[in-house]
Design an enzyme around this catalytic site. Structure first.
Site, PDB file in Angstrom:
ATOM      1  N   LEU A  67      46.150 -40.333 -11.913  1.00 26.79           N
ATOM      2  CA  LEU A  67      45.787 -41.511 -11.111  1.00 26.79           C
ATOM      3  C   LEU A  67      44.282 -41.720 -11.053  1.00 26.79           C
ATOM      4  O   LEU A  67      43.525 -40.791 -10.775  1.00 26.79           O
ATOM      5  CB  LEU A  67      46.328 -41.347  -9.682  1.00 26.79           C
ATOM      6  N   LEU A  68      43.876 -42.960 -11.325  1.00 24.59           N
ATOM      7  CA  LEU A  68      42.476 -43.368 -11.150  1.00 24.59           C
ATOM      8  C   LEU A  68      42.397 -44.261  -9.918  1.00 24.59           C
ATOM      9  O   LEU A  68      43.273 -45.097  -9.708  1.00 24.59           O
ATOM     10  CB  LEU A  68      42.030 -44.112 -12.408  1.00 24.59           C
ATOM     11  N   ASP A  91      38.822 -45.364  -7.071  1.00 20.89           N
ATOM     12  CA  ASP A  91      37.525 -46.042  -6.964  1.00 20.89           C
ATOM     13  C   ASP A  91      36.539 -45.758  -8.104  1.00 20.89           C
ATOM     14  O   ASP A  91      36.422 -44.616  -8.552  1.00 20.89           O
ATOM     15  CB  ASP A  91      36.791 -45.606  -5.685  1.00 20.89           C
ATOM     16  N   SER A 135      34.749 -40.433  -2.891  1.00 23.30           N
ATOM     17  CA  SER A 135      33.857 -41.428  -3.487  1.00 23.30           C
ATOM     18  C   SER A 135      32.396 -41.272  -3.090  1.00 23.30           C
ATOM     19  O   SER A 135      32.077 -40.745  -2.026  1.00 23.30           O
ATOM     20  CB  SER A 135      34.328 -42.828  -3.112  1.00 23.30           C
ATOM     21  N   ARG A 176      32.905 -41.453   5.261  1.00 23.47           N
ATOM     22  CA  ARG A 176      32.834 -41.113   3.831  1.00 23.47           C
ATOM     23  C   ARG A 176      32.205 -42.207   2.972  1.00 23.47           C
ATOM     24  O   ARG A 176      31.831 -43.256   3.445  1.00 23.47           O
ATOM     25  CB  ARG A 176      34.231 -40.801   3.298  1.00 23.47           C
ATOM     26  N   GLU A 194      35.892 -48.684   4.408  1.00 24.42           N
ATOM     27  CA  GLU A 194      35.646 -47.766   3.296  1.00 24.42           C
ATOM     28  C   GLU A 194      34.628 -48.363   2.324  1.00 24.42           C
ATOM     29  O   GLU A 194      34.447 -49.569   2.238  1.00 24.42           O
ATOM     30  CB  GLU A 194      36.961 -47.493   2.540  1.00 24.42           C
TER      31      GLU A 194
HETATM   32  C1  FRU Z   1      39.116 -45.755  -1.198  1.00 26.76           C
HETATM   33  C2  FRU Z   1      39.135 -44.295  -0.809  1.00 26.76           C
HETATM   34  C3  FRU Z   1      37.792 -43.805  -0.340  1.00 26.76           C
HETATM   35  C4  FRU Z   1      37.863 -42.321  -0.617  1.00 26.76           C
HETATM   36  C5  FRU Z   1      38.630 -42.299  -1.914  1.00 26.76           C
HETATM   37  C6  FRU Z   1      39.511 -41.098  -2.095  1.00 26.76           C
HETATM   38  O1  FRU Z   1      40.118 -46.105  -2.102  1.00 26.76           O
HETATM   39  O2  FRU Z   1      40.136 -44.058   0.165  1.00 26.76           O
HETATM   40  O3  FRU Z   1      37.491 -44.100   1.018  1.00 26.76           O
HETATM   41  O4  FRU Z   1      36.598 -41.740  -0.749  1.00 26.76           O
HETATM   42  O5  FRU Z   1      39.417 -43.460  -1.938  1.00 26.76           O
HETATM   43  O6  FRU Z   1      40.054 -41.086  -3.385  1.00 26.76           O
END
Ligand code: FRU
Length: 479
Positions: free
Chosen positions: A38-39, A41, A101, A159, A218
């Site tokens: 899975l890809l 961000d 991320s 985050r 986010e």
């Molecule tokens: C957004 C997110 C970010 C987090 C990352 C984890 O899609 O939820 O907030 O850092 O994905 O994969």
């Protein structure tokens, strides 16, 4: 497992699944994808010593979310991409449940990454650490560990550091949830990248003029665009309202002014960056040509994610095409980067095509990986529709002043739609890949981005009109 062992295990997973993944007819021809798993961000987007680097959130072991790695692609031209060795693996105590991320900057000729170390303790409670990693060559990274710990007043949903320099000071925005469960964007500053001062929340739910506006924000990104300060952010917890906010989570922007001294941000209203189904967590960088470039995740976390048909072949999700951002007043406009023109082959061109009936096809206008450019569109009737390979349908109703994109729901095959108001559709620039579509309307004033899964053999593009529609059309095969 240590970092070396984790990377080794991920590489084996890629090798073991390569044949199955690559046999998928829905593998995209001109978009970035994970080699397996899975890809999500885009991370660490930067042009470093002339080369574009794009990292990505990656779970190599499952087509579901989990302890993320940072996968890594590089390119000199946005056409030819090289998959690089894994940049970060979640091996240390402060990131054991995911190197989440973050962003990249250049300092003293080195590439410096900031990312979130995600930790879940024995009781499943979350901890968060903002971490740093440094690289001489932009390929191998030395982890420096946490540089920011969770401050008072926020939950562990804290985050996605995005760092930039203004004059002699470094700044960082973070996505956050405060203890009242309101989404926020928080600003820090630093002079040495190691010691960071919390300047306070810049904006968020129940701040400025916003009212309740989501429980978590986010992936913030803050940058200057043509004299204004633009904040991109992905809020969670907005309810659908008329034509907007129909995806589970949103990605959009504010245009305003940031007062660095007072750490205050005055801004206008929130606008979604995309009108389609699959667009989240966009990240930008500025390149040597001075362009503000954007990649976004062409996907989203929602209940239907697990029904994406590519899961059967061991992979899920992709990046959008790279885009250039410009500002037209309060509006952010997106255009595909011009480098993509190098992908063009087999041009077919029509002048003053007239459509007055249903299901019209045009000689030479078909395929599964192509670019279509509609210009000088003139309407005499009520609506105009383009059907892409029987899997996605774009419609403009001049009567309603609305556009609509439809596709089949991944779970049950029912038709689902996204809408957007528009005064007039004068130009359409469409990128169709084997299982994705990106429609730039009126030079990127609005964009619809979506995955869709047509019958693999279906290459037909059909046009329908209620009343007469006329346009010029160019087509290129891509890839
Ligand atoms: C957004 C997110 C970010 C987090 C990352 C984890 O899609 O939820 O907030 O850092 O994905 O994969």
């Amino acid at each position: 497992m240590n970092q070396h062992e984790l990377i080794e295990k991920a590489n084996q997973e890629v090798e073991r699944n390569r044949e199955m993944v690559e046999s998928d007819p829905y593998r995209l021809r001109f978009h970035l994808m994970p080699p397996v798993g899975l890809l999500n961000d885009p991370n660490g987007f930067i042009q470093f010593k002339g080369v574009y680097h794009l990292f990505y959130q990656w779970n190599p072991f499952e087509t579901a979310h989990g302890a993320k790695f940072w996968g890594h692609y590089t390119s000199k031209d946005f056409i030819n991409w090289e998959h690089q060795p894994i940049a970060l693996a979640p091996s240390e105590w402060y990131e054991k449940n995911g190197c989440y991320s973050g962003s990249a900057i250049e300092n003293d000729g080195k590439m410096v990454l900031f990312y979130t170390g995600n930790v879940k303790d024995e009781n499943g409670d979350r901890e968060t650490y903002q971490c740093m990693a440094v690289s001489q060559d932009g390929i191998t990274f030395e982890k420096k560990g946490p540089v920011i710990y969770l401050p008072e007043g926020y939950t562990a949903h804290f985050r996605d550091p995005k760092v930039w320099k203004k004059e002699d000071t470094w700044y960082m925005v973070l996505g956050a949830q405060d203890v009242d469960e309101q989404g926020k964007v928080v600003l820090y500053s630093s002079t040495d990248l190691m010691n960071w001062n919390l300047l306070g929340p810049l904006t968020g739910s129940a701040m400025n003029q916003l009212g309740p506006f989501g429980y978590m924000w986010e992936c913030p990104d803050l940058f200057e665009l043509d004299g204004k300060d633009v904040l991109l952010v992905s809020p969670q917890g907005l309810e659908p309202e008329g034509d907007v906010y129909h995806n589970l989570f949103q990605a959009g922007y504010f245009v305003g002014e940031l007062d660095y001294q007072k750490a205050s941000y005055q801004h206008g209203s929130f606008t979604e960056l995309d009108r389609g189904f699959d667009f989240y967590a966009p990240q930008t960088t500025v390149d040597e040509k001075g362009r503000r470039l954007l990649f976004a995740w062409m996907g989203i976390t929602d209940d239907n994610e697990k029904y994406q048909p590519t899961i059967e072949k061991g992979w899920i999700h992709a990046m959008t095409l790279p885009r250039v951002l410009t500002r037209k007043g309060e509006k952010i406009v997106q255009q595909p980067v011009e480098e993509l023109q190098l992908l063009r082959k087999n041009e077919v061109s029509y002048n003053e095509v007239q459509i007055i009936t249903s299901n019209v096809t045009l000689e030479g206008i078909k395929g599964e990986a192509l670019e279509l450019l509609f210009d000088e569109i003139i309407y005499e009737g009520d609506s105009f529709e383009i059907n892409f390979r029987g899997g996605a349908r774009f419609e403009y109703s001049s009567k309603l002043g609305k556009m609509r994109l439809q596709r089949k729901n991944f779970k049950d095959g029912s038709i689902e739609s996204r809408h957007c108001k528009i005064d007039a559709v004068k130009k359409l620039h469409v990128f169709i890949d084997t299982s994705s579509i990106e429609i730039f309307v009126n030079d990127g004033e609005e964009v619809f981005t979506a995955r869709y899964y047509p019958d693999v053999a279906d290459q037909t593009i059909t046009f329908s009109a209620l009343g007469r529609v006329q346009f010029d059309l160019k087509k290129w095969d891509l890839g």
